[in-house]
Design an enzyme around this catalytic site. Structure first.
Site, PDB file in Angstrom:
ATOM      1  N   ASP A 105      70.874  34.189   1.161  1.00 33.44           N
ATOM      2  CA  ASP A 105      69.759  35.132   1.157  1.00 33.44           C
ATOM      3  C   ASP A 105      69.319  35.419  -0.285  1.00 33.44           C
ATOM      4  OD1 ASP A 105      67.929  37.074   1.874  1.00 33.44           O
ATOM      5  OD2 ASP A 105      69.308  38.172   3.165  1.00 33.44           O
ATOM      6  N   ASP A 106      68.034  35.212  -0.576  1.00 30.38           N
ATOM      7  CA  ASP A 106      67.465  35.527  -1.893  1.00 30.38           C
ATOM      8  C   ASP A 106      68.130  34.751  -3.025  1.00 30.38           C
ATOM      9  OD1 ASP A 106      65.894  37.310  -0.517  1.00 30.38           O
ATOM     10  OD2 ASP A 106      66.668  39.109  -1.484  1.00 30.38           O
TER      11      ASP A 106
ATOM     12  N   CYS B   7      62.233  37.102   4.516  1.00 31.15           N
ATOM     13  CA  CYS B   7      63.359  36.891   5.431  1.00 31.15           C
ATOM     14  C   CYS B   7      62.999  36.439   6.849  1.00 31.15           C
ATOM     15  CB  CYS B   7      64.190  38.171   5.508  1.00 31.15           C
ATOM     16  SG  CYS B   7      64.863  38.701   3.922  1.00 31.15           S
TER      17      CYS B   7
ATOM     18  N   ARG C 237      63.494  32.591   8.627  1.00 32.01           N
ATOM     19  CA  ARG C 237      64.548  32.361   9.617  1.00 32.01           C
ATOM     20  C   ARG C 237      63.972  31.941  10.961  1.00 32.01           C
ATOM     21  NH1 ARG C 237      69.163  35.182   7.282  1.00 32.01           N
ATOM     22  NH2 ARG C 237      68.426  35.630   5.180  1.00 32.01           N
TER      23      ARG C 237
ATOM     24  N   LYS D  32      73.509  37.732   8.994  1.00 34.25           N
ATOM     25  CA  LYS D  32      72.213  38.392   9.132  1.00 34.25           C
ATOM     26  C   LYS D  32      71.355  37.703  10.193  1.00 34.25           C
ATOM     27  CE  LYS D  32      68.058  39.236   6.322  1.00 34.25           C
ATOM     28  NZ  LYS D  32      67.546  39.275   4.932  1.00 34.25           N
TER      29      LYS D  32
ATOM     30  N   HIS E 199      67.896  39.379  11.756  1.00 31.99           N
ATOM     31  CA  HIS E 199      66.547  39.779  11.321  1.00 31.99           C
ATOM     32  C   HIS E 199      65.422  39.109  12.105  1.00 31.99           C
ATOM     33  CE1 HIS E 199      64.575  41.738   7.536  1.00 31.99           C
ATOM     34  NE2 HIS E 199      64.195  42.281   8.685  1.00 31.99           N
TER      35      HIS E 199
ATOM     36  N   SER F  40      68.547  42.951   7.311  1.00 29.33           N
ATOM     37  CA  SER F  40      69.071  42.941   5.940  1.00 29.33           C
ATOM     38  C   SER F  40      70.028  44.109   5.724  1.00 29.33           C
ATOM     39  CB  SER F  40      67.922  43.035   4.934  1.00 29.33           C
ATOM     40  OG  SER F  40      67.092  41.896   5.008  1.00 29.33           O
TER      41      SER F  40
ATOM     42  N   HIS G  80      71.382  38.808  -1.446  1.00 29.73           N
ATOM     43  CA  HIS G  80      70.521  39.971  -1.241  1.00 29.73           C
ATOM     44  C   HIS G  80      71.249  41.228  -1.714  1.00 29.73           C
ATOM     45  CE1 HIS G  80      67.837  42.776   0.817  1.00 29.73           C
ATOM     46  NE2 HIS G  80      67.104  41.774   1.281  1.00 29.73           N
TER      47      HIS G  80
ATOM     48  N   ASP H 256      67.044  31.055   2.011  1.00 33.96           N
ATOM     49  CA  ASP H 256      65.954  31.483   2.898  1.00 33.96           C
ATOM     50  C   ASP H 256      64.652  31.706   2.143  1.00 33.96           C
ATOM     51  OD1 ASP H 256      66.655  33.909   1.608  1.00 33.96           O
ATOM     52  OD2 ASP H 256      66.165  35.100   3.375  1.00 33.96           O
ATOM     53  N   ASN H 257      64.743  32.008   0.851  1.00 37.99           N
ATOM     54  CA  ASN H 257      63.584  32.172  -0.029  1.00 37.99           C
ATOM     55  C   ASN H 257      64.109  32.372  -1.434  1.00 37.99           C
ATOM     56  OD1 ASN H 257      63.455  35.125   1.793  1.00 37.99           O
ATOM     57  ND2 ASN H 257      64.021  35.221  -0.360  1.00 37.99           N
TER      58      ASN H 257
ATOM     59  N   LYS I  65      60.273  35.612  -4.883  1.00 41.26           N
ATOM     60  CA  LYS I  65      60.243  36.029  -3.481  1.00 41.26           C
ATOM     61  C   LYS I  65      58.935  36.733  -3.141  1.00 41.26           C
ATOM     62  CE  LYS I  65      62.793  39.037  -0.257  1.00 41.26           C
ATOM     63  NZ  LYS I  65      64.008  39.850  -0.053  1.00 41.26           N
TER      64      LYS I  65
END
Length: 518
Positions: A37-38, A77, A81, A130, A132, A155, A244, A294-295, A325
């Protein structure tokens, strides 16, 4: 809509590696997808020499294939996903921005997930981490193709904890008295504690962030062992909390280099190393392990954000705001990606193929209906919060050329944002020469005039294909009754005490779901 086949995933993965697909007699392979994540493209030492905290991921790259032109399907996010699990852009699957703690809906129920397809093919399916993509009613992962779920429904900054970890600005721990909740920062989630689910049951609220990584690793290893013992192939979707914020790691030594972020990166790296070791111990060569982000990094978190590598979006930075992001600059969606499959995926290879986590637009893909990894010439980048309407396609990649019909910067570390600007004709960058996206082509140049018609045709074709597709619509309505709550009688929805029987959430009746506790 296209329904992804598990063998389409397998054949494409092998084709990318330059090998022939395995015969049916070889048996069905296992799949492990680890989604960070991130995470920044430059957060892997294999990608960026300045990064020293990822020896296990670097080993994974050395023993597998590293993809350096790989892209998430969106720069935030939920849409990213949703596209990974359905193979369809948010403009098609309906997920165009993030879901909330109080969201009633989620990924539309008519959308088919990869987990559903693999389970029908005889796979044991598990999701850890996660989600989301909606947690209320039948949007919960237990109803989206997963036999087992252990994790947080959104998140981990979307609820208070007793171990708040590191964030900028910092958020307080969960209140223990009602007045404390109302006195907390307005941009912190202070009224409801962060829940941890096992299947449909809240097993901890608030989550202990300091032990979350260890619990994810433990549950993932347990799932792999259990599935391997059953004799069934398995699909494990491991969606990490790293990188994240808040970062829930102990304070590192003062001379540790990258400080809190580096310590958290090391923790993530060790977790991935453990999963690789467990998978190898249950039959090395039987499992395709895929790692990706994811990004891009969340730049407004300053020293708690990741490294972009060379993808700095210099044109946007000169005008203000972040190019990471939530943006359609390379730093927002170009993410690290590794594939490891001994005996199938070549070791030590670096691939420059243009790849993403979703299939191409129907008219552009020659009828392919697989999901997961596709060789591309055209790649669409949806607006993800920085500029333009969420989910709309206003940035296009055609081979080495990238065209922006809208630009804008997300919030940067200094608090600045870049205003949205519309471009007609579009800004066009040649990424082969200008990976920093610093200087767009001169509209009067021969190169610009030569490529513009092809860009225009590809863009018009993509928009027409989306408009005529079977487009889903996500429900983004909100209701406090949709908030996961272990015990509505306690401040912040706390469970009564450690060791007591966890509260099961009723997903059968909309109005009987746990209430928001103030």
């Amino acid at each position: 809509m296209g329904t992804p086949s598990p063998w389409a995933v397998l054949v494409l993965a092998v084709a990318l590696a330059g090998l022939s697909a395995p015969r049916a007699a070889d048996g069905q392979p296992n799949f492990i997808v680890i989604l960070a994540d991130d995470v920044g493209w430059g957060d892997l030492g294999a990608n960026w020499a300045e990064t020293k905290e990822t020896p296990h991921l670097d080993e994974l790259a050395a023993e597998g294939t590293r993809f350096v032109d790989f892209h998430s399907a969106a720069s935030t996010c939920s849409p990213s996903r949703a596209s990974l699990l359905t193979g369809r852009l948010g403009a098609r699957n309906g997920v165009t921005h993030n879901f909330a703690v109080t969201s009633v809906g989620g990924l539309p129920l008519n959308e088919t997930t990869l987990a559903e397809v693999l389970r029908e093919a005889g796979y044991s399916t598990g999701a850890i981490g996660k989600w989301h993509l909606g947690h209320h009613g039948r949007h919960h992962p237990s109803f989206r193709g997963f036999d087992y779920y252990f994790g947080i429904p959104y998140s981990h900054d979307m609820g208070c904890t007793d171990t708040p970890g590191y964030n900028l600005p910092p958020c307080p721990p969960c209140p223990r008295h009602g007045a404390a909740a109302r006195a907390a920062r307005k941009d912190c989630y202070a009224e409801v504690a962060l829940p941890l689910f096992e299947n449909l049951t809240i097993v901890q609220q608030p989550v202990n962030l300091s032990s979350l990584a260890a619990r994810y690793a433990e549950e993932a290893a347990r799932f792999i062992r259990r599935a391997s013992s059953s004799g069934r192939p398995f699909f494990l979707y491991l969606a990490l909390a790293h990188m994240h914020v808040p970062l829930g790691v102990p304070p590192p030594p003062p001379a540790s280099g990258r400080g809190i972020y580096g310590a958290s990166l090391s923790e993530m790296d060790a977790l991935v190393g453990r999963i690789k070791q467990v998978a190898d111990s249950h039959g090395k060569g039987n499992t395709l392990l895929w790692f990706a982000g994811d990004n891009g990094p969340w730049a407004q978190k300053c020293e708690l954000a990741g490294r972009l590598g060379p993808f700095v979006g210099a044109w946007q930075r000169q005008r203000g705001g972040s190019s990471a992001k939530q943006t359609t600059w390379e730093g927002g969606h170009r993410v690290p990606a590794l594939a490891y499959w001994p005996g199938r995926v070549p070791a030590g290879r670096t691939s420059h193929a243009l790849l993403s986590t979703f299939r191409k637009a129907g008219l552009l893909c020659s009828g392919q209906t697989g999901t997961f990894l596709f060789l591309l010439q055209v790649l669409l980048h949806p607006n993800s919060g920085a500029a333009g309407k969420d989910g709309e396609i206003e940035t296009l990649r055609l081979a080495q050329y990238k065209a922006f019909y809208t630009t804008g910067g997300a919030m940067a570390c200094d608090g600045s944002t870049g205003p949205a600007e519309h471009h007609q004709p579009p800004l066009v960058f040649n990424l082969d020469r200008d990976i920093q996206e610093q200087e767009p082509l001169d509209v009067a140049s021969r190169e610009y005039q030569a490529v513009l018609p092809a860009i225009g045709r590809a863009y018009a074709q993509a928009l027409e294909d989306i408009a005529t597709d079977n487009v889903s619509v996500a429900d983004y309505s909100k209701d406090p009754a949709a908030t996961p709550c272990c015990n509505a009688q306690h401040v912040a929805c706390r469970c009564r005490a450690p060791g007591t029987h966890p509260a099961a959430v009723d997903h059968g009746t909309e109005r009987r779901a746990a209430r928001l506790c103030l």
